[in-house]
Enzyme design. Structure first.
Site, short mmCIF file in Angstrom:
data_model
loop_
_atom_site.label_atom_id
_atom_site.label_comp_id
_atom_site.label_asym_id
_atom_site.label_seq_id
_atom_site.Cartn_x
_atom_site.Cartn_y
_atom_site.Cartn_z
N LYS A 181 -9.66 -58.05 -24.13
CA LYS A 181 -8.92 -59.09 -24.84
C LYS A 181 -8.31 -58.46 -26.10
CE LYS A 181 -9.49 -63.83 -26.62
NZ LYS A 181 -10.42 -64.96 -26.81
N SER A 222 -9.09 -69.44 -24.76
CA SER A 222 -8.04 -68.57 -25.21
C SER A 222 -7.99 -67.22 -24.49
CB SER A 222 -8.22 -68.30 -26.71
OG SER A 222 -9.45 -67.62 -26.95
N SER A 281 -13.83 -70.30 -24.87
CA SER A 281 -12.75 -69.40 -24.43
C SER A 281 -13.11 -68.33 -23.41
CB SER A 281 -12.11 -68.72 -25.63
OG SER A 281 -11.26 -69.63 -26.27
N1 GLN Z 1 -10.30 -74.19 -27.18
C1 GLN Z 1 -11.06 -74.04 -28.37
C2 GLN Z 1 -10.14 -73.92 -29.56
O1 GLN Z 1 -8.99 -74.10 -29.38
C3 GLN Z 1 -11.95 -72.84 -28.25
C4 GLN Z 1 -11.25 -71.56 -28.42
C5 GLN Z 1 -12.16 -70.39 -28.35
O2 GLN Z 1 -13.27 -70.47 -27.81
N2 GLN Z 1 -11.71 -69.29 -28.91
O3 GLN Z 1 -10.56 -73.66 -30.64
#
Ligand code: GLN
Length: 483
Positions: free
Chosen positions: A75, A150, A174
């Site tokens: 990532k 994400s 995410s």
């Molecule tokens: N979807 C969640 C957010 O928008 C979690 C994102 C994540 O785990 N990085 O913050």
């Protein structure tokens, strides 16, 4: 091609193919599919081939480590020495990291080959990968749909056979949510299990790195490389890391598994509920003892998370000021203009929204009403889990309330986007580990099931997921373009 990490290791050990051959194969698949899927922000072909050549020499000399010659994607928020680390943001578009994150060092130590850096929501803020400066990622099962976020680039890369394993981070879901939406396996470890050093911070008390792969068996191998104490991360745990692969055989027989009634109520698409129930029957046949439990504060997890995460991100992202990192605006008239325009130009809409809300929540007079309150609710959510773990070994539920939605379907409605994380977010607030594994399809799109474990009990999670994957083949299904 859809080889697993386990198969690649075996093939390399038996000399059936070389690391250079496997790496070239993946690079060719990336070149073929990335223009449509957009899983990778950067492809590091030259570095990959150099690492693969070294791996082949090591294999020939018997100088092998756990992942010698296995290609992996990372990532794009893990710092990679000499390689762009963009975090999906314009503000870091030109940022070449000067050092490796600990987990990147670990993969190097264990002989892995880096294919490239995967696409993601900007600063890991999102549930659909539509917030990336580099554009949306397409779901390999249906390219009109999102891959989740994400870490959507990593999950989609595994599903499409562009990498056998990948890293991700999970602040509120995410790893698990994109794993579910792309039909792959992903584990978010206990907070503190994997070092955060060199991982660009979003919300430091929630962020945790973890692996994606096709199976729990592969995730065990990758987590083994990632996990462990790191003196450079003050929140990293000194607890010894068990042998995850050895624990895969522990199975599921006799495990007490709790189904929270709050996870199977309104909000969950009934078709997903039916798929999960079929998987639960399978676990029952494997000897699991299933019972209903309650996590009464589940509905508080989203509002709590969005206060804590936004407050922490507003503080973490203050370092991106146009002076030290990344994008700087042209011809600033003074320092304030430099800050304002560099940040204004560099950050996308969702990141700005969160910085604003977080700054508000932390400001004098509101701190007690919002941040302090959220910390109190966080404790209640954590206590719910601890009460549950007095009577069960694992907790089971859906990973997401629905399957992958269409690209663009929720971009105008942040609250409905935030609701995608209803089953994942409370684990981050509590610091608990969770795994998502594929258990079926609805409308041709994968359904993920989440297993939640007690602190540092990744072994039980991986063992239970592995048992299920021994008697099911959902994790072996691949989308048309990966066949
Ligand atoms: N979807 C969640 C957010 O928008 C979690 C994102 C994540 O785990 N990085 O913050």
């Amino acid at each position: 091609m859809s080889m697993s990490v386990t198969e690649i290791r075996r093939g390399l050990a038996e000399g059936r193919f070389s690391s250079v051959e496997v790496t070239q194969d993946y690079l060719a698949r990336i070149a073929q599919h990335n223009p449509v899927l957009n899983c990778f922000i950067s492809v590091t072909d030259e570095l990959a081939l150099a690492q693969a050549r070294q791996a082949d020499a090591d294999l020939a000399n018997g100088n092998t480590q756990a992942l010698t010659g296995v290609p992996i994607a990372h990532k794009d928020l893990f710092c990679t020495d000499g390689v762009r680390t963009s975090c999906g943001s314009r503000i870091l578009d030109n940022f070449i990291a000067p050092y490796d994150a600990t987990i990147i060092e670990n993969f190097k130590r264990d002989g892995a080959v880096m294919l490239g850096k995967t696409n993601m929501d900007e600063f890991a803020m999102g549930s659909s990968n539509e917030n990336s400066f580099y554009g949306s990622v397409a779901n390999p099962w249906n390219i009109g749909h999102v891959p989740g976020g994400s870490s959507g680039g990593s999950a989609a890369a595994i599903a499409a056979g562009l990498a056998p394993g990948a890293t991700g981070t999970d602040t509120g879901g995410s790893i698990r949510q994109p794993a579910a939406l792309c039909g792959v396996t992903g584990i978010k470890p206990t907070y503190g299990r994997v070092s955060r050093y060199g991982m660009v911070a979003f919300a430091s008390s929630l962020d945790q790195g973890g692996p994606f792969a096709r199976s729990a068996e592969d995730c065990a191998l990758l987590l083994q490389t990632m996990a462990g104490f790191d003196p450079r991360d003050s929140t990293s745990s000194e607890q010894a890391v068990p042998d995850y692969s050895a624990a895969l055989g522990d199975g599921i027989e006799g495990l007490k598994i709790g189904l929270p009634k709050e996870y199977f109520s309104e909000g969950l698409d009934g078709r997903l509920a039916a798929v999960i129930e079929t998987a639960v029957d399978e676990l029952r046949k494997l000897g699991a003892d299933i019972k209903e439990i309650s996590l009464p504060n589940t509905s508080l997890s989203i509002p709590t998370y969005y206060v804590v995460a936004m407050a922490e991100c507003s503080s973490n992202l203050s370092r991106f000021d146009g002076v030290r990192f990344g994008h700087r605006c042209a011809d600033p008239v003074d320092l304030e203009d430099l800050y304002k325009r560099s940040r204004g130009e560099g950050f996308g809409e969702e990141v700005k929204r969160r910085i604003l809300i977080g700054t508000y929540a932390l400001s004098a007079g509101y701190y007690d009403a919002y941040y302090l309150k959220a910390q109190q609710l966080r404790r209640m959510i954590k206590d719910d889990f601890q009460t549950a773990f007095d009577s069960v070994d694992l907790i089971l539920g859906p990973t997401t309330p629905e399957v992958a939605f269409e690209i663009g379907a929720k971009t105008d409605d942040p609250v409905s986007m935030y609701l995608q994380d209803i089953y994942t977010i409370s684990l981050n607030l509590a610091g608990l580990p969770g795994i998502s594994l594929p258990v079926g399809f609805v409308d041709g799109l994968p359904v993920g099931m989440q297993l939640i474990g007690n602190y540092f009990d990744e072994s039980t999670l991986l063992g239970a997921a592995h048992s299920y994957q021994q008697v099911s083949d959902w994790h072996l299904q691949v989308p048309e373009l990966a066949r």
